[in-house]
Design a protein around this motif. Structure first.
Motif, PDB file in Angstrom:
ATOM      1  N   PHE A 160       0.816  -1.144   0.081  1.00 61.63           N
ATOM      2  CA  PHE A 160       0.046  -0.005   0.041  1.00 61.63           C
ATOM      3  C   PHE A 160       0.816   1.226  -0.021  1.00 61.63           C
ATOM      4  O   PHE A 160       0.247   2.271  -0.758  1.00 61.63           O
ATOM      5  N   LEU A 161       2.125   1.031   0.465  1.00 65.78           N
ATOM      6  CA  LEU A 161       2.953   2.356   0.546  1.00 65.78           C
ATOM      7  C   LEU A 161       3.437   2.743  -1.006  1.00 65.78           C
ATOM      8  O   LEU A 161       3.464   3.691  -1.387  1.00 65.78           O
ATOM      9  N   SER A 162       3.674   1.617  -1.697  1.00 63.63           N
ATOM     10  CA  SER A 162       4.040   1.771  -3.149  1.00 63.63           C
ATOM     11  C   SER A 162       2.566   2.283  -4.003  1.00 63.63           C
ATOM     12  O   SER A 162       2.915   3.122  -4.957  1.00 63.63           O
ATOM     13  N   VAL A 163       1.297   1.932  -3.612  1.00 63.21           N
ATOM     14  CA  VAL A 163       0.411   2.442  -4.182  1.00 63.21           C
ATOM     15  C   VAL A 163       0.183   4.093  -4.012  1.00 63.21           C
ATOM     16  O   VAL A 163       0.003   4.803  -4.782  1.00 63.21           O
ATOM     17  N   ALA A 164       0.742   4.348  -2.559  1.00 68.71           N
ATOM     18  CA  ALA A 164       0.544   5.775  -2.166  1.00 68.71           C
ATOM     19  C   ALA A 164       1.477   6.714  -3.068  1.00 68.71           C
ATOM     20  O   ALA A 164       1.168   7.484  -3.370  1.00 68.71           O
ATOM     21  N   VAL A 165       2.552   6.047  -3.114  1.00 72.12           N
ATOM     22  CA  VAL A 165       3.904   6.986  -3.570  1.00 72.12           C
ATOM     23  C   VAL A 165       3.676   7.247  -4.966  1.00 72.12           C
ATOM     24  O   VAL A 165       3.855   8.254  -5.477  1.00 72.12           O
ATOM     25  N   VAL A 166       2.978   6.338  -5.828  1.00 76.44           N
ATOM     26  CA  VAL A 166       2.884   6.929  -7.252  1.00 76.44           C
ATOM     27  C   VAL A 166       1.502   6.975  -7.561  1.00 76.44           C
ATOM     28  O   VAL A 166       1.148   7.485  -8.645  1.00 76.44           O
ATOM     29  N   ALA A 167       0.477   7.003  -6.724  1.00 81.02           N
ATOM     30  CA  ALA A 167      -0.883   7.321  -6.838  1.00 81.02           C
ATOM     31  C   ALA A 167      -0.989   9.116  -6.785  1.00 81.02           C
ATOM     32  O   ALA A 167      -1.029   9.469  -5.670  1.00 81.02           O
ATOM     33  N   PHE A 168      -1.161   9.756  -7.794  1.00 85.42           N
ATOM     34  CA  PHE A 168      -1.398  11.203  -7.931  1.00 85.42           C
ATOM     35  C   PHE A 168      -2.949  11.482  -8.443  1.00 85.42           C
ATOM     36  O   PHE A 168      -2.775  11.040  -9.682  1.00 85.42           O
ATOM     37  N   GLY A 169      -3.597  11.916  -7.751  1.00 92.80           N
ATOM     38  CA  GLY A 169      -5.138  12.398  -8.284  1.00 92.80           C
ATOM     39  C   GLY A 169      -5.886  11.032  -8.287  1.00 92.80           C
ATOM     40  O   GLY A 169      -7.234  11.333  -8.573  1.00 92.80           O
ATOM     41  N   GLY A 170      -5.789   9.803  -8.311  1.00 94.33           N
ATOM     42  CA  GLY A 170      -6.625   8.620  -8.647  1.00 94.33           C
ATOM     43  C   GLY A 170      -6.073   7.680  -8.168  1.00 94.33           C
ATOM     44  O   GLY A 170      -4.967   7.091  -8.510  1.00 94.33           O
ATOM     45  N   VAL A 171      -6.178   7.034  -6.842  1.00 94.58           N
ATOM     46  CA  VAL A 171      -5.761   5.809  -6.281  1.00 94.58           C
ATOM     47  C   VAL A 171      -6.082   4.643  -6.828  1.00 94.58           C
ATOM     48  O   VAL A 171      -5.514   3.718  -6.762  1.00 94.58           O
ATOM     49  N   LEU A 172      -7.618   4.710  -6.809  1.00 92.65           N
ATOM     50  CA  LEU A 172      -8.335   3.287  -7.300  1.00 92.65           C
ATOM     51  C   LEU A 172      -7.447   2.543  -8.633  1.00 92.65           C
ATOM     52  O   LEU A 172      -7.303   1.377  -8.644  1.00 92.65           O
ATOM     53  N   PRO A 173      -7.200   3.323  -9.474  1.00 95.18           N
ATOM     54  CA  PRO A 173      -6.865   2.622 -10.658  1.00 95.18           C
ATOM     55  C   PRO A 173      -5.332   2.107 -10.460  1.00 95.18           C
ATOM     56  O   PRO A 173      -4.871   0.792 -10.835  1.00 95.18           O
ATOM     57  N   ILE A 174      -4.406   2.780  -9.481  1.00 96.32           N
ATOM     58  CA  ILE A 174      -3.251   2.203  -9.279  1.00 96.32           C
ATOM     59  C   ILE A 174      -3.421   1.095  -8.171  1.00 96.32           C
ATOM     60  O   ILE A 174      -2.584   0.108  -8.194  1.00 96.32           O
TER      61      ILE A 174
END
Length: 196
Positions: free
Chosen positions: A27-41
């Motif tokens: 989930f940290l990797s999701v948070a680090v790369v998700a800008f503006g829309g987290v669900l697709p990531i």
């Protein structure tokens, strides 16, 4: 002579359940790369990269996360963490998802309070909003995939009612969810009972 051991697992073999550290880092990797829309990531990470969930499981858990109060992605992280490792897993996934964005939001708030009236900053935020809208539309299309792959009349009906309710009526989202949630459960139960 014995056959050599296979060098890789078959594609349909599910990986073992993630540990607490893996949940945090995932989930940290999701948070680090998700800008503006987290669900697709998050979908890409949970379904395609880590294979912790199937596409159908992801869609079901996002539906549950949207039904609960609070941010969808935070709810999803807690649900997935709890599913695999109970309360410690829920905490690990939650902290992995929220630690970096919390620091980022504080820093962005400080910058925006100082430079928010600069035209270039306002234009940049408008561009980010457009990109976020595109990510949400792409995610909606990916999540609707099970509806088109295995069409079920009750699922399509609920999706259409939700869309019309959000777009064309003054009904608030909580009222809509509290109405359509039980109706969708009853329709799914009724459709399941009718199968041999």
């Amino acid at each position: 002579m014995a056959d050599p051991l296979p060098t890789s697992l078959p594609q349909d073999t599910a990986p073992p359940p993630p540990g607490i550290g893996q949940l945090f880092l995932g989930f940290l990797s999701v948070a680090v790369v998700a800008f503006g829309g987290v669900l697709p990531i998050a979908r890409r990470a949970l379904v395609e990269r880590h294979r912790w969930l199937t596409p159908d499981e992801f869609t079901e858990l996002v539906g549950l996360a949207q039904f609960l109060p609070g941010p969808n992605i935070v709810n999803l992280s807690v649900i997935v963490g709890a599913r695999f490792r109970g309360i410690p897993g829920a905490l690990a996934a939650f902290l992995g998802l929220t630690a970096v964005p919390a620091v980022g939001v504080v820093l962005a708030g400080m910058v925006f309070s100082r430079y928010g009236d600069v035209t270039a900053v306002a234009d940049m935020l408008a561009g980010l909003a457009a990109a976020a809208a595109g990510l949400v539309l792409a995610m909606a299309a990916r999540m609707a995939e099970p509806l088109w792959r295995r069409p079920q009349a009750h699922a399509i009906l609920i999706a259409l009612l939700a869309f019309v309710g959000i777009v064309a009526t003054p009904v608030s989202l909580p009222v809509l969810m509290l109405t359509l949630g039980p109706v969708s459960i009853l329709l799914a139960w009724w459709a399941q009972r009718g199968r041999p």
